[in-house]
Design an enzyme around this catalytic site. Structure first.
Site, PDB file in Angstrom:
ATOM      1  N   SER A  13       0.883  -1.307  -0.240  1.00  0.00           N
ATOM      2  CA  SER A  13       0.001  -0.143  -0.618  1.00  0.00           C
ATOM      3  C   SER A  13       0.960   1.249  -0.089  1.00  0.00           C
ATOM      4  O   SER A  13       1.666   1.146   0.741  1.00  0.00           O
ATOM      5  CB  SER A  13      -1.017  -0.121   1.158  1.00  0.00           C
ATOM      6  OG  SER A  13      -1.705   1.167   0.780  1.00  0.00           O
ATOM      7  N   SER A  15      -0.878   4.886   0.458  1.00  0.00           N
ATOM      8  CA  SER A  15      -0.770   5.751   1.191  1.00  0.00           C
ATOM      9  C   SER A  15      -0.517   6.141   2.581  1.00  0.00           C
ATOM     10  O   SER A  15      -1.233   7.238   2.713  1.00  0.00           O
ATOM     11  CB  SER A  15      -2.531   4.443   1.896  1.00  0.00           C
ATOM     12  OG  SER A  15      -3.700   4.098   1.050  1.00  0.00           O
ATOM     13  N   LYS A  64     -13.943  -3.152   2.292  1.00  0.00           N
ATOM     14  CA  LYS A  64     -14.872  -2.654   1.705  1.00  0.00           C
ATOM     15  C   LYS A  64     -16.686  -2.321   2.509  1.00  0.00           C
ATOM     16  O   LYS A  64     -17.079  -1.667   2.787  1.00  0.00           O
ATOM     17  CB  LYS A  64     -14.346  -1.905   0.936  1.00  0.00           C
ATOM     18  CG  LYS A  64     -13.449  -1.246   0.448  1.00  0.00           C
ATOM     19  CD  LYS A  64     -13.707  -0.556  -0.540  1.00  0.00           C
ATOM     20  CE  LYS A  64     -12.448  -0.033  -1.111  1.00  0.00           C
ATOM     21  NZ  LYS A  64     -11.600  -0.041  -2.482  1.00  0.00           N
ATOM     22  N   ASN A  85     -14.544   2.893   2.134  1.00  0.00           N
ATOM     23  CA  ASN A  85     -12.687   2.894   2.143  1.00  0.00           C
ATOM     24  C   ASN A  85     -12.071   3.630   2.881  1.00  0.00           C
ATOM     25  O   ASN A  85     -10.990   3.875   3.283  1.00  0.00           O
ATOM     26  CB  ASN A  85     -13.056   3.460   0.898  1.00  0.00           C
ATOM     27  CG  ASN A  85     -12.284   4.372   0.648  1.00  0.00           C
ATOM     28  OD1 ASN A  85     -13.553   5.153   1.117  1.00  0.00           O
ATOM     29  ND2 ASN A  85     -11.114   5.270  -0.126  1.00  0.00           N
ATOM     30  N   GLY A 125     -17.402  -4.910 -11.052  1.00  0.00           N
ATOM     31  CA  GLY A 125     -17.250  -5.044 -10.095  1.00  0.00           C
ATOM     32  C   GLY A 125     -17.353  -4.199  -9.068  1.00  0.00           C
ATOM     33  O   GLY A 125     -17.659  -2.805  -8.790  1.00  0.00           O
ATOM     34  N   GLY A 126     -16.745  -4.136  -7.617  1.00  0.00           N
ATOM     35  CA  GLY A 126     -16.471  -2.946  -6.599  1.00  0.00           C
ATOM     36  C   GLY A 126     -16.275  -2.164  -7.432  1.00  0.00           C
ATOM     37  O   GLY A 126     -16.517  -0.670  -6.439  1.00  0.00           O
TER      38      GLY A 126
END
Length: 277
Positions: A13, A15, A64, A85, A125-126
């Protein structure tokens, strides 16, 4: 104060790079942002273990949808999409939000697109859920969704209904015509669009949520045809900026510093590429 990103797997990640760069640029010396591997059964236990020093959590797959179950309340966009999220932790309450959808809108605004009539989504999808919410915000009333499974598109119907959108289901074989839309949002995994060669209309915009490897064959061909292209880093940054302001309570984030840190962290990019898209 503390914040973190949770998911499984989570080691790759980016982030923490974005959020921590923002803390440094804003002079928030006592703020830290980390990553923690967490699966669905473990989310409630993790959240229950947090104390008042925790300001929020960023959530990636597969957390999520279950995030809504551990929240005390949810924003309208998170409820409509059925996924969150973001968990904002404040005053003993847990607010679930989805910054992916407005992140798409923010990134598009940076390149001058603030509305679009004809919007197409590749994939069901998501991530397509966030794309639908962004389409509604941009003023679309109908969205064409191209997918390999018709039943996957049908699963998006409740989301579209909650957003006031009409879905038009299209087969993947019809995706060659996707370039006729004002905005195309590609939400499929890498490789899926490699053999897709649309004929793009003048002024079209492609938002491909992938960023590694980049450019995708679809994005490269679109750019050669004069199409404005945004990549997944633009979305990753935009959704993180919204989380950052919610966690810190500050009105504005140091976006330039956060963008530069993000692009420096991606080996395939150069400093010259620290542009919005």
């Amino acid at each position: 104060m503390r914040a973190a990103v949770l998911g499984k797997p989570i080691e790759h990640s980016l982030s923490p790079v974005i959020h921590n760069a923002g803390y440094v640029a804003a002079g928030l010396a006592d703020w830290t942002y980390t990553r923690h591997e967490c699966d669905e059964p473990g989310l409630a236990r993790f959240v229950d273990s947090l104390d008042e020093t925790w300001a929020g959590l960023s959530l990636t797959m597969p957390l999520k949808e279950i995030a809504l179950a551990v929240a005390d309340e949810a924003t309208p966009v998170a409820e409509a999409i059925g996924a969150a999220n973001t968990l904002v932790l404040r005053g003993g309450r847990r607010l679930a939000d989805n910054t992916d959808a407005p992140g798409i809108v923010d990134a598009l605004a940076e390149v001058g697109m603030t509305e679009a009539d004809e919007i197409a989504v590749l994939g069901a999808g998501g991530s397509a859920r966030a794309a639908l919410a962004a389409a509604a915000h941009l003023g679309a009333t109908t969205v064409k969704v191209y997918a390999r499974r018709r039943e996957a598109i049908a699963e998006l119907e409740p989301v579209a209904s909650a957003l006031g959108l009409r879905l038009v289901a299209k087969s993947w074989e019809e995706a060659v015509h996707v370039g006729g839309a004002d905005l195309v949002i590609a939400t499929v995994p890498k490789g899926v669009t490699d053999d897709l060669h649309p004929l793009w209309k003048p002024g079209a915009v492609l938002f491909d949520i992938l960023y590694d490897p980049w450019p995708t064959p679809l994005a490269a061909e679109a750019e050669r045809d004069g199409v404005q292209v945004l990549d997944g880093l633009a979305l990753l940054l935009a959704q993180a900026v919204r989380q950052w302001t919610q966690f810190t309570g500050l009105d504005e984030a140091p976006v330039t510093a956060m963008r530069e840190a993000l692009y420096r962290a991606v080996p395939s990019r150069t400093n010259a590429e620290t542009r919005p898209a």
